[in-house]
Write a protein that holds these residues in place. Structure first.
Motif, PDB file in Angstrom:
ATOM      1  N   TYR B  64       3.442  -6.228  -7.715  1.00  0.00           N
ATOM      2  CA  TYR B  64       3.336  -6.893  -6.422  1.00  0.00           C
ATOM      3  C   TYR B  64       4.311  -6.250  -5.447  1.00  0.00           C
ATOM      4  CZ  TYR B  64       0.390 -10.836  -7.912  1.00  0.00           C
ATOM      5  OH  TYR B  64      -0.647 -11.618  -8.357  1.00  0.00           O
ATOM      6  N   SER B  65       3.885  -6.147  -4.205  1.00  0.00           N
ATOM      7  CA  SER B  65       4.695  -5.546  -3.154  1.00  0.00           C
ATOM      8  C   SER B  65       4.905  -6.591  -2.063  1.00  0.00           C
ATOM      9  CB  SER B  65       3.943  -4.322  -2.626  1.00  0.00           C
ATOM     10  OG  SER B  65       4.443  -3.922  -1.364  1.00  0.00           O
ATOM     11  N   ILE B  66       5.814  -6.299  -1.102  1.00  0.00           N
ATOM     12  CA  ILE B  66       5.994  -7.277  -0.034  1.00  0.00           C
ATOM     13  C   ILE B  66       4.815  -7.175   0.942  1.00  0.00           C
ATOM     14  CG2 ILE B  66       8.509  -7.336  -0.266  1.00  0.00           C
ATOM     15  CD1 ILE B  66       8.611  -5.752   2.397  1.00  0.00           C
ATOM     16  N   THR B  67       4.529  -8.314   1.587  1.00  0.00           N
ATOM     17  CA  THR B  67       3.333  -8.437   2.413  1.00  0.00           C
ATOM     18  C   THR B  67       3.362  -7.496   3.612  1.00  0.00           C
ATOM     19  OG1 THR B  67       3.112 -10.721   1.705  1.00  0.00           O
ATOM     20  CG2 THR B  67       1.914 -10.098   3.680  1.00  0.00           C
ATOM     21  N   GLU B  68       4.537  -7.265   4.179  1.00  0.00           N
ATOM     22  CA  GLU B  68       4.653  -6.386   5.358  1.00  0.00           C
ATOM     23  C   GLU B  68       4.218  -4.965   5.045  1.00  0.00           C
ATOM     24  OE1 GLU B  68       6.829  -8.414   4.103  1.00  0.00           O
ATOM     25  OE2 GLU B  68       7.843  -9.563   5.666  1.00  0.00           O
ATOM     26  N   GLY B  69       4.259  -4.602   3.769  1.00  0.00           N
ATOM     27  CA  GLY B  69       3.856  -3.265   3.372  1.00  0.00           C
ATOM     28  C   GLY B  69       5.021  -2.432   2.859  1.00  0.00           C
ATOM     29  N   PHE B  70       4.699  -1.350   2.161  1.00  0.00           N
ATOM     30  CA  PHE B  70       5.654  -0.428   1.555  1.00  0.00           C
ATOM     31  C   PHE B  70       6.587   0.106   2.649  1.00  0.00           C
ATOM     32  CE2 PHE B  70       6.310   4.037  -0.203  1.00  0.00           C
ATOM     33  CZ  PHE B  70       7.168   3.654  -1.207  1.00  0.00           C
ATOM     34  N   ALA B  71       7.901  -0.151   2.496  1.00  0.00           N
ATOM     35  CA  ALA B  71       8.860   0.114   3.581  1.00  0.00           C
ATOM     36  C   ALA B  71       8.811   1.556   4.114  1.00  0.00           C
ATOM     37  CB  ALA B  71      10.271  -0.264   3.124  1.00  0.00           C
ATOM     38  N   PRO B  72       8.792   2.568   3.232  1.00  0.00           N
ATOM     39  CA  PRO B  72       8.740   3.940   3.768  1.00  0.00           C
ATOM     40  C   PRO B  72       7.487   4.208   4.611  1.00  0.00           C
ATOM     41  CG  PRO B  72       9.401   3.953   1.459  1.00  0.00           C
ATOM     42  CD  PRO B  72       8.978   2.547   1.773  1.00  0.00           C
ATOM     43  N   LEU B  73       6.345   3.613   4.224  1.00  0.00           N
ATOM     44  CA  LEU B  73       5.125   3.824   5.013  1.00  0.00           C
ATOM     45  C   LEU B  73       5.238   3.130   6.369  1.00  0.00           C
ATOM     46  CD1 LEU B  73       2.279   4.915   5.349  1.00  0.00           C
ATOM     47  CD2 LEU B  73       1.428   2.836   4.216  1.00  0.00           C
ATOM     48  N   ARG B  74       5.851   1.945   6.374  1.00  0.00           N
ATOM     49  CA  ARG B  74       6.052   1.240   7.651  1.00  0.00           C
ATOM     50  C   ARG B  74       6.912   2.090   8.577  1.00  0.00           C
ATOM     51  NH1 ARG B  74       8.729  -4.227   6.735  1.00  0.00           N
ATOM     52  NH2 ARG B  74       8.198  -4.669   8.912  1.00  0.00           N
ATOM     53  N   VAL B 276       0.013   7.362   0.882  1.00  0.00           N
ATOM     54  CA  VAL B 276      -0.050   7.777   2.286  1.00  0.00           C
ATOM     55  C   VAL B 276       1.359   8.114   2.790  1.00  0.00           C
ATOM     56  CG1 VAL B 276      -0.581   7.030   4.649  1.00  0.00           C
ATOM     57  CG2 VAL B 276      -2.193   6.553   2.802  1.00  0.00           C
ATOM     58  N   ALA B 277       2.361   7.338   2.342  1.00  0.00           N
ATOM     59  CA  ALA B 277       3.746   7.661   2.726  1.00  0.00           C
ATOM     60  C   ALA B 277       4.106   9.058   2.231  1.00  0.00           C
ATOM     61  CB  ALA B 277       4.705   6.619   2.156  1.00  0.00           C
ATOM     62  N   LYS B 278       3.782   9.355   0.970  1.00  0.00           N
ATOM     63  CA  LYS B 278       4.120  10.680   0.421  1.00  0.00           C
ATOM     64  C   LYS B 278       3.316  11.780   1.114  1.00  0.00           C
ATOM     65  CE  LYS B 278       5.926   9.174  -4.031  1.00  0.00           C
ATOM     66  NZ  LYS B 278       7.294   9.288  -3.443  1.00  0.00           N
ATOM     67  N   TYR B 279       2.062  11.458   1.453  1.00  0.00           N
ATOM     68  CA  TYR B 279       1.247  12.433   2.186  1.00  0.00           C
ATOM     69  C   TYR B 279       1.900  12.759   3.522  1.00  0.00           C
ATOM     70  CZ  TYR B 279      -2.578  14.506   4.829  1.00  0.00           C
ATOM     71  OH  TYR B 279      -3.328  15.352   5.610  1.00  0.00           O
ATOM     72  N   LEU B 280       2.345  11.723   4.234  1.00  0.00           N
ATOM     73  CA  LEU B 280       2.959  11.941   5.561  1.00  0.00           C
ATOM     74  C   LEU B 280       4.268  12.715   5.450  1.00  0.00           C
ATOM     75  CD1 LEU B 280       2.361   8.410   7.160  1.00  0.00           C
ATOM     76  CD2 LEU B 280       1.130  10.529   7.702  1.00  0.00           C
ATOM     77  N   GLU B 281       5.000  12.495   4.330  1.00  0.00           N
ATOM     78  CA  GLU B 281       6.261  13.226   4.138  1.00  0.00           C
ATOM     79  C   GLU B 281       6.005  14.690   3.822  1.00  0.00           C
ATOM     80  OE1 GLU B 281       7.913  10.947   0.965  1.00  0.00           O
ATOM     81  OE2 GLU B 281       9.001   9.564   2.280  1.00  0.00           O
ATOM     82  N   LYS B 282       4.966  14.916   3.001  1.00  0.00           N
ATOM     83  CA  LYS B 282       4.792  16.232   2.403  1.00  0.00           C
ATOM     84  C   LYS B 282       3.875  17.137   3.210  1.00  0.00           C
ATOM     85  CE  LYS B 282       3.842  18.294  -2.063  1.00  0.00           C
ATOM     86  NZ  LYS B 282       3.333  18.118  -3.419  1.00  0.00           N
ATOM     87  N   TYR B 283       2.915  16.546   3.912  1.00  0.00           N
ATOM     88  CA  TYR B 283       1.912  17.349   4.619  1.00  0.00           C
ATOM     89  C   TYR B 283       1.975  17.098   6.118  1.00  0.00           C
ATOM     90  CZ  TYR B 283       0.104  18.033  -0.075  1.00  0.00           C
ATOM     91  OH  TYR B 283      -0.010  18.350  -1.397  1.00  0.00           O
ATOM     92  N   ASP B 284       1.251  17.930   6.865  1.00  0.00           N
ATOM     93  CA  ASP B 284       1.254  17.836   8.320  1.00  0.00           C
ATOM     94  C   ASP B 284      -0.026  17.127   8.772  1.00  0.00           C
ATOM     95  OD1 ASP B 284       1.141  18.172  11.031  1.00  0.00           O
ATOM     96  OD2 ASP B 284       1.651  20.312  11.004  1.00  0.00           O
ATOM     97  N   LEU B 285       0.084  15.823   9.042  1.00  0.00           N
ATOM     98  CA  LEU B 285      -1.099  15.054   9.436  1.00  0.00           C
ATOM     99  C   LEU B 285      -1.716  15.622  10.709  1.00  0.00           C
ATOM    100  CD1 LEU B 285      -3.073  12.690   9.135  1.00  0.00           C
ATOM    101  CD2 LEU B 285      -1.419  11.242  10.341  1.00  0.00           C
ATOM    102  N   ASP B 286      -0.851  16.062  11.640  1.00  0.00           N
ATOM    103  CA  ASP B 286      -1.390  16.572  12.902  1.00  0.00           C
ATOM    104  C   ASP B 286      -2.231  17.831  12.690  1.00  0.00           C
ATOM    105  OD1 ASP B 286      -0.203  14.560  14.528  1.00  0.00           O
ATOM    106  OD2 ASP B 286       1.726  15.521  14.173  1.00  0.00           O
TER     107      ASP B 286
END
Lengths: 397, 397
Positions: B64-74, B276-286
């Protein structure tokens, strides 16, 4: 006009989820959790099926999916419920939901008008209570005996309230009490639901976590008139973070819940609907559940033994045959909320009764203990601390 | 009492999602889709980050995770919105949602009472319209010009309705019309929202899929008074099946939406919030979005060229600067719903106007074409078939 809607204005954040933030403090031994043990997750198997999805063509799993859910997972789930537990008729359908919580929320949204009554056990699951509140339902709490809901009180409630739309029950290893409803009461409850033509929401996330041999027969198994919606979940037997649950019930209601789900989240995560389907095809879920049982049974027995050993006998405890929770009740005149305050200095956390009370009654004497998450060492030390904290609280010192 | 709640009894299943079942027929060329192209998903990158999660310790992502969402992704999401688009103040907060749809649904549930009014463009997104309907809102549709909502009509609606709670808009590459609201109208809309103290729900799933260079400035960027909730999604720029979106707006509303989300699905899929957090850290979304643009721009240009070449000029089409959709409008006296029937024999599928109409007006002359999903070959052949079908329909043969 920038103010909260009436339906949401009464709601507080779930005390439990708020508490999870507090108990992040590693020096606190927490019996406040509601989750299965991470030791019980099939990490490797899930990793393997997901790797398989991505090494094949993952496009389907990554694309929009139909709201009812990934067809093979719907079939595997429906077949397992039918073959193992006799759940589901040709007038029933099954929808995949984003956890059991969504199954509850969709049914309430589709059935309950503002001002309608929902009957449930008191105490009950906070997530369901908050869903009822969020649609403006009047909640009627029915006291429980050691064999479940007081059926006479249920019948009186049905007789005296014309607007009852729903009976909500967790018949097996109830949250928070761990109480299991007797076979006789299950049949009586169903009979009353049919007589008063009220739908039943049977919430059953724990029933396969049975530690004393017998797996209880769901109420839904006896439903021939389409009065029961069965809500289940893979959260407690696979993992909660994947948010995969299901609801099985009358087609007319499932089809409306499907429209409500389109509006809520369109569909459940596609990769994990596919992954759970592949897990069910490739692995033996029942063997995995057996491993979960052997893990949890040790913890339950240890916690009960330590309770007998360390806690003032004036405090009564349930002795659940399964699930994740034990329920304690303080003697007359002692509320559980102040006890939680006392326990902070003892570095042990429990969930106080008002959290689960249908009227959020601060005088509640009950409290919930979770035994699935803490280690055996934490159970031993934590119950000792709880015993000291309670002794302190009862002696009024 | 076993009948549907009032709030749900008016709702039909989304015509589009029902149509997806029909257009499963491979002999039909479908312009009825609403999804991005599977060619545009970063399969390998997602597979790699997820493999990384499972080869490390996946317990956190499976628990279970917190409702606001995974902190690094937020944080990654909030930082990207702030740094790239100037979205978010210290009075705002951000919650991870199960797709953009959930952001819309949670806001409506938390803000709109039964009988309150919601103002939106007409035509508009069916998922939002159905969410409004499911909470008993009165929907006021505002006609659109080529530069967006008719602002004078918006002001009249605000003046003449005391119970307006929300202005819903898709300002950029609107669904279904592809129309983009002008800078001037965005500022006027915000000014009116502040003057009448009405919240704005800015739904912006497509704005980064801009094919003519310029990326429009969101309305939220100019919001200094906390009147705008910005709802976005990774569905169109990563993949929709993962159901990861976000809502950024005033803390008082985000905190209530968090309680509503606890009741809806507890939290969004934990493994994919982490992925998605790891994707944003590792890859260039733009850089990835740039690849999506080059794929879609070809398809948009091809479809517009074929439209000019094959379709009766009496039928007017928008020429969107981005997004996934082109909107057609039949001449006076010709409704689009019967055209869809005609088109069945031509083996081409479009979505008729009533689906998007705030009053489900069957006389609607509009229809939606999607260019992101069909192949270039399908676009060529499909628009030729559409041209013949329309010629047939207009000639009344």
């Amino acid at each position: 006009m920038t103010n909260i809607s009436d339906r949401m204005s009464g709601l507080k954040p779930s005390a439990i989820r708020e508490m999870l933030k507090v108990t992040a403090d590693p020096s606190i031994i927490s019996f406040a959790a509601g989750n299965p043990s991470s030791e019980a997750f099939p990490h490797e198997e899930l990793g393997e099926v997901i790797a398989g999805i991505f090494s094949a063509d993952p496009s389907g799993a990554l694309q929009y999916s139909i709201t009812e859910g990934f067809a093979p997972l719907r079939k595997l789930t429906a077949d397992r419920l039918k073959n193992k537990y006799g759940i589901g008729t040709e007038d029933d359908d099954l929808i995949i939901t984003s956890g059991g919580q969504q199954g509850i929320d969709l049914m309430v949204k589709c059935l309950v008008n503002e001002g309608d009554c929902v009957i449930c056990e008191n105490p009950s699951f906070i997530g369901a209570l908050n869903s009822f509140r969020s649609y403006g339902a009047n909640i009627i709490g029915i006291p429980m005996d050691n064999d479940g809901m007081d059926i006479d009180a249920l019948e009186r409630a049905l007789k005296s309230n014309s607007r009852v739309k729903l009976i909500y029950t967790i018949p097996t290893f109830q949250n928070p009490t761990g109480i299991t409803m007797s076979e006789e009461k299950r049949m009586k409850l169903l009979e009353l639901a049919v007589r008063y033509d009220v739908m039943v929401l049977e919430d059953s996330p724990y029933f396969e976590l049975a530690y004393d041999g017998k797996i209880e027969t769901p109420i839904k198994t006896a439903d021939t008139t389409g009065h029961v919606m069965y809500v289940g979940s893979y959260s407690k037997v696979i993992a909660p973070g994947i948010r995969i649950g299901f609801a099985c019930g009358p087609k007319w209601l499932i089809s409306t819940m499907t429209v409500a789900k389109q509006v809520s989240d369109v569909h459940t995560n596609g990769v994990f609907m596919t992954a759970v389907a592949k897990y069910l095809e490739k692995y033996d879920l029942d063997a995995h559940i057996e491993r979960c049982r052997s893990l949890y049974i040790r913890k339950r027995d240890l916690m009960l033994r330590k309770i007998d050993e360390c806690i003032d006998p004036q405090v009564r405890f349930t002795r659940p045959g399964g699930g994740l929770f034990i329920w304690g009740e303080l003697p007359d005149g002692f509320a559980s909320a102040p006890l939680c305050e006392t326990l902070k200095s003892y570095k042990v956390a429990i969930v106080p009764g008002p959290t689960f009370d249908t009227r959020e009654d601060i005088a509640s004497r009950g409290f919930r203990l979770n035994f699935s998450v803490p280690s055996e060492e934490q159970i031993i030390r934590g119950i000792e601390l709880l015993g000291s904290g309670i002794r302190n609280y009862l002696s009024g010192r």
